[in-house]
Design a protein around this motif. Structure first.
Motif, short mmCIF file in Angstrom:
data_model
loop_
_atom_site.label_atom_id
_atom_site.label_comp_id
_atom_site.label_asym_id
_atom_site.label_seq_id
_atom_site.Cartn_x
_atom_site.Cartn_y
_atom_site.Cartn_z
N ASP A 219 -0.65 3.51 -2.85
CA ASP A 219 -0.65 4.61 -1.89
C ASP A 219 0.62 5.41 -2.12
O ASP A 219 1.59 4.91 -2.70
CB ASP A 219 -0.72 4.07 -0.46
N TRP A 220 0.61 6.69 -1.63
CA TRP A 220 1.71 7.59 -1.93
C TRP A 220 2.10 8.41 -0.71
O TRP A 220 1.32 8.58 0.22
CB TRP A 220 1.32 8.56 -3.05
N MET A 231 6.01 5.65 -3.52
CA MET A 231 4.78 4.96 -3.94
C MET A 231 4.87 3.50 -3.53
O MET A 231 5.93 2.89 -3.61
CB MET A 231 4.59 5.07 -5.45
N ILE A 232 3.76 2.95 -3.06
CA ILE A 232 3.67 1.52 -2.80
C ILE A 232 2.60 0.93 -3.71
O ILE A 232 1.55 1.53 -3.92
CB ILE A 232 3.35 1.21 -1.32
N ASP A 233 2.89 -0.23 -4.27
CA ASP A 233 1.94 -0.94 -5.13
C ASP A 233 1.80 -2.35 -4.58
O ASP A 233 2.80 -3.03 -4.32
CB ASP A 233 2.44 -0.99 -6.57
N ASN A 259 -1.79 -9.39 4.34
CA ASN A 259 -1.76 -7.98 4.75
C ASN A 259 -1.02 -7.05 3.80
O ASN A 259 -1.21 -5.85 3.86
CB ASN A 259 -1.10 -7.87 6.14
N GLY A 260 -0.16 -7.59 2.94
CA GLY A 260 0.64 -6.72 2.10
C GLY A 260 1.56 -5.86 2.96
O GLY A 260 2.10 -6.30 3.97
N ALA A 261 1.77 -4.62 2.57
CA ALA A 261 2.56 -3.66 3.33
C ALA A 261 1.87 -2.31 3.25
O ALA A 261 1.01 -2.10 2.39
CB ALA A 261 3.99 -3.58 2.78
N SER A 262 2.23 -1.38 4.13
CA SER A 262 1.59 -0.06 4.11
C SER A 262 2.59 1.01 4.47
O SER A 262 3.48 0.80 5.30
CB SER A 262 0.40 -0.02 5.07
N PHE A 275 7.63 2.14 6.92
CA PHE A 275 6.50 1.34 6.43
C PHE A 275 6.23 0.21 7.41
O PHE A 275 7.03 -0.08 8.30
CB PHE A 275 6.77 0.80 5.02
N GLU A 276 5.08 -0.44 7.25
CA GLU A 276 4.63 -1.47 8.18
C GLU A 276 4.50 -2.81 7.48
O GLU A 276 3.99 -2.89 6.35
CB GLU A 276 3.29 -1.09 8.81
N LEU A 277 4.94 -3.87 8.16
CA LEU A 277 4.78 -5.25 7.69
C LEU A 277 4.24 -6.10 8.82
O LEU A 277 4.37 -5.74 10.00
CB LEU A 277 6.12 -5.83 7.25
N THR A 278 3.66 -7.23 8.47
CA THR A 278 3.19 -8.19 9.45
C THR A 278 3.94 -9.50 9.25
O THR A 278 4.03 -10.00 8.12
CB THR A 278 1.68 -8.42 9.32
#
Length: 662
Positions: A219-220, A231-233, A259-262, A275-278
């Motif tokens: 995502d960018w 950019m997130i990979d 969940n990764g990150a977003s 950004f978001e983390l769980t």
């Protein structure tokens, strides 16, 4: 304060072209609010809303809307000075949204259910397309990517429009095709999107960021200058993620196999990214990290946020709206703060949601609903301190026929505090009423106090309607949402019946006269209510419901391409696969203690049609009473007016047969 005006004359002075459109539609803004002695027909509730979407041009001088007129969608574009630009039928298109690429170009977002060929992981896909519509005829009209044979005619994500060297450039995710085949026909490579910059006037794209590698997704964030700044990979095999800046430098990294990150947006001054983390307990956290590199810090820690306001031309965070008994808007710019406070004060007794706005918030489009309001759209001119209605969602439902809506607080058997929404039938005493229980889908969603077309349809026929926010619902904190993990068919189910017990205790409903109705997860809950539970409901209606949890798990994993993250997330949410039969209504069809109605769209790509087929077979084999209604050419969201009304008429008739309101 802003002066609200619900008169047709006020609307005509501001946007006469829109007023003419409303006048040609049965029940315009003024007539819709008049008193009526007779309950509206079911079609008044079941047809698509009169307004699908509204959008403001960037300079605030034009309004674009998609409207439903006699079950036909129309695109209407007018100037706020009354100038008419477009009035065009959209036919049978499933339009999801309208927007603006620039002051001269309208965009339509639509979707189509497309059968997949050999080698795909699903039989059908719901593909989204973006249509460019220039108002002056000088630009290229048509689907984004339609001029390129090496890109599919579908958009996979929208990343904003930027003005570069005086030209409008839109950023869209797209699926590249392989044009090297000897047949000369482009072939599908993979479904991982590239990021393209598309010249809005010519509809010519260029690649600005490459697709992720196999078993990864990307995502960018695009900055105000049109640069891919972040950019997130994410590696879907192990959950390893990395966020990097435009120079390829890692800003932060981590690992979360579920969940990764977003990415969310840039911070308010553009110096960092949010950004978001769980965490290990399943709680979501927002973090802020500088674009130059540094240690992430938690952002808005302990604040329950209803929504963010993000600048569409820069991805900068403008502010946010807090949740709570008295919601509060917080904007970083005090001028914007004052404007939004004025807007929300003007509608004290309604649910208000800002739908679109100009960059300075001088012009705003908002939507309201609630008691005595079946859904109204307003154009707000802040400097002029004026709010005028520009469309009704349910014009044929007068204010007097909107059933009273309220929140009900109660407790689960284990003491967990819960709430739900109660809609009462107009004109009936709230005592010993027949009940329709209407659990929401998701299950990670929620029902709030507001106009719900399905709930109001049943209420108009004499039923109290209860929409419980069982554990696992959103908007009530992470701990509440996480309390639903592993509780399908268990505590999530008893939370629903505990709400019924509360209504019985209050004397509002008759426990012997209840049915349960729902769609998607709500359809699962309806089936579970008469198979996993007993003695509670006189009938159940499942619309696109899950009947076999194991089948759902296998389908979702297969359609994800065997993603380990999808598998891990489902197991965390549903529990051990060895226990799926114990929470599957299909496995307990023989113990169903009430008639069941199954309704399902043939084109459903979220909960496959097969789920209702296997439930029907199990009920038939067990000799249990059931009916099945097939919605032809219908998807998961009941996007077509004809089949949506077919669903509503069948559901209401079934409930009335098995649980009469009189």
């Amino acid at each position: 304060m802003i002066r609200t005006c619900l008169t047709r004359a006020g609307l005509a002075r501001l946007v006469p072209a829109v007023a003419l459109m409303l006048a040609a539609t049965p029940g315009h803004a003024a007539a819709a609010k008049s008193e009526s002695a007779q309950a509206p027909t079911l079609s008044a509730y079941g047809e698509l809303p009169g307004v699908v979407d509204f959008a403001l041009s960037p300079d605030g001088t034009k309004l674009a809307s998609v409207r439903n007129v006699k079950n036909e969608l129309w695109l209407i574009v007018v100037g706020t000075d009354g100038t008419g630009y477009v009035r065009a039928s959209l036919g049978a298109a499933k339009v999801r949204a309208v927007g603006w690429a620039d002051n001269n170009t309208v965009t339509l977002t639509k979707s189509d259910t497309v059968p997949a060929g050999f080698g795909f992981t699903a039989a059908k896909y719901e593909l989204t397309g973006t249509v460019l519509i220039p108002l002056d005829g000088t630009g290229e009209k048509g689907l984004v990517f339609s001029r390129n044979n090496d890109i599919m005619n579908t958009t996979r994500g929208f990343y904003g429009v930027r003005t570069i060297d005086g030209r409008s450039v839109g950023y869209y995710g797209g699926i590249a095709l392989d044009t090297s085949a000897m047949s000369g026909n482009p072939t599908f490579r993979h479904g991982r999107p590239y990021l393209y910059a598309v010249d809005i006037q010519t509809n010519r794209p260029r690649v600005v960021a490459r697709a992720a590698s196999e078993d990864h997704w990307r995502d960018w964030l695009v900055d105000a200058a049109g640069a891919v700044a972040v950019m997130i990979d994410v590696d879907e095999t192990n959950g390893v993620w990395r966020i990097e800046n435009a120079r390829g430098q890692a800003l932060t990294r981590g690992k979360d196999k579920v969940n990764g990150a977003s990415l969310i947006c840039f911070n308010h001054d553009g110096t960092g990214v949010i950004f978001e983390l769980t965490d290990e307990d399943g709680k979501s956290h927002w973090y802020e990290v500088p674009l130059a590199g540094g240690t992430p810090s938690e952002f808005l820690e302990g604040v329950d946020v209803e929504r963010l306001y993000i600048d569409r031309t820069s991805n900068l965070l403008l502010g946010y709206r807090k949740m709570g008994e008295k919601p509060e808007t917080v904007m970083y710019d005090p001028v914007l703060q004052a404007k939004l406070a004025m807007i929300f004060r003007a509608f004290p007794d309604r649910n208000v949601r800002l739908m679109d706005w100009t960059g300075n918030f001088n012009q705003v489009v908002l939507r309201t609903d609630g008691n005595k309001d079946s859904g109204t759209w307003f154009f707000v001119d802040v400097p002029g301190r004026r709010a005028d209605p520009v469309g009704d969602e349910h014009a044929a439902i007068p204010a007097s026929e909107v059933g009273a809506i309220s929140e009900v607080d109660y407790a689960a058997q284990d003491g967990l505090k819960l709430d739900g929404v109660l809609t009462l039938p107009p004109g009936r005493e709230a005592k010993g009423l027949p009940l329709v229980v209407l659990p929401h889908g998701g299950p990670h969603a929620a029902d709030e106090v507001g106009f719900d077309w399905w709930a109001q349809a049943f209420a108009s026929r004499g039923y109290a309607v209860f929409q419980p926010n069982f554990r696992g619902s959103t908007g009530r904190g992470d701990s509440f949402r996480n309390a639903g993990k592993g509780e399908w068919g268990r505590k999530m189910q008893t939370d629903i019946s505990d709400g019924v017990a509360e209504l019985v205790t209050r004397g509002l409903v008759d426990p012997r006269r209840a049915c349960i109705v729902g769609a998607s997860y709500g359809g699962y809950a309806a089936l579970a209510g008469v198979t996993l539970q007993h003695g509670l409901y006189r009938c159940a209606v499942s619309v696109a419901g899950v009947a076999d949890v194991g089948l759902m798990y296998r389908t979702d994993v297969q359609e994800s391409g065997g993603s380990n993250m999808t598998r891990a997330w489902l197991r965390e949410d549903l529990g051990d696969p060895r226990g799926f039969d114990a929470i599957s209504p299909r496995a307990f069809a023989a113990s169903a203690d009430a008639p069941i109605l199954l309704i399902h769209g043939k084109d459903d790509t979220v909960v496959p049609f097969k789920q209702s087929l296997v439930m029907a077979d199990a009920l038939k084999d067990a000799g249990k009473p059931y009916e099945m209604v097939v919605l032809k050419q219908e998807d998961h969201w009941l996007s077509r007016s004809e089949t949506r009304q077919q669903m509503l008429e069948a559901a209401v008739a079934f409930v009335e047969k098995n649980n009469p309101a009189k």
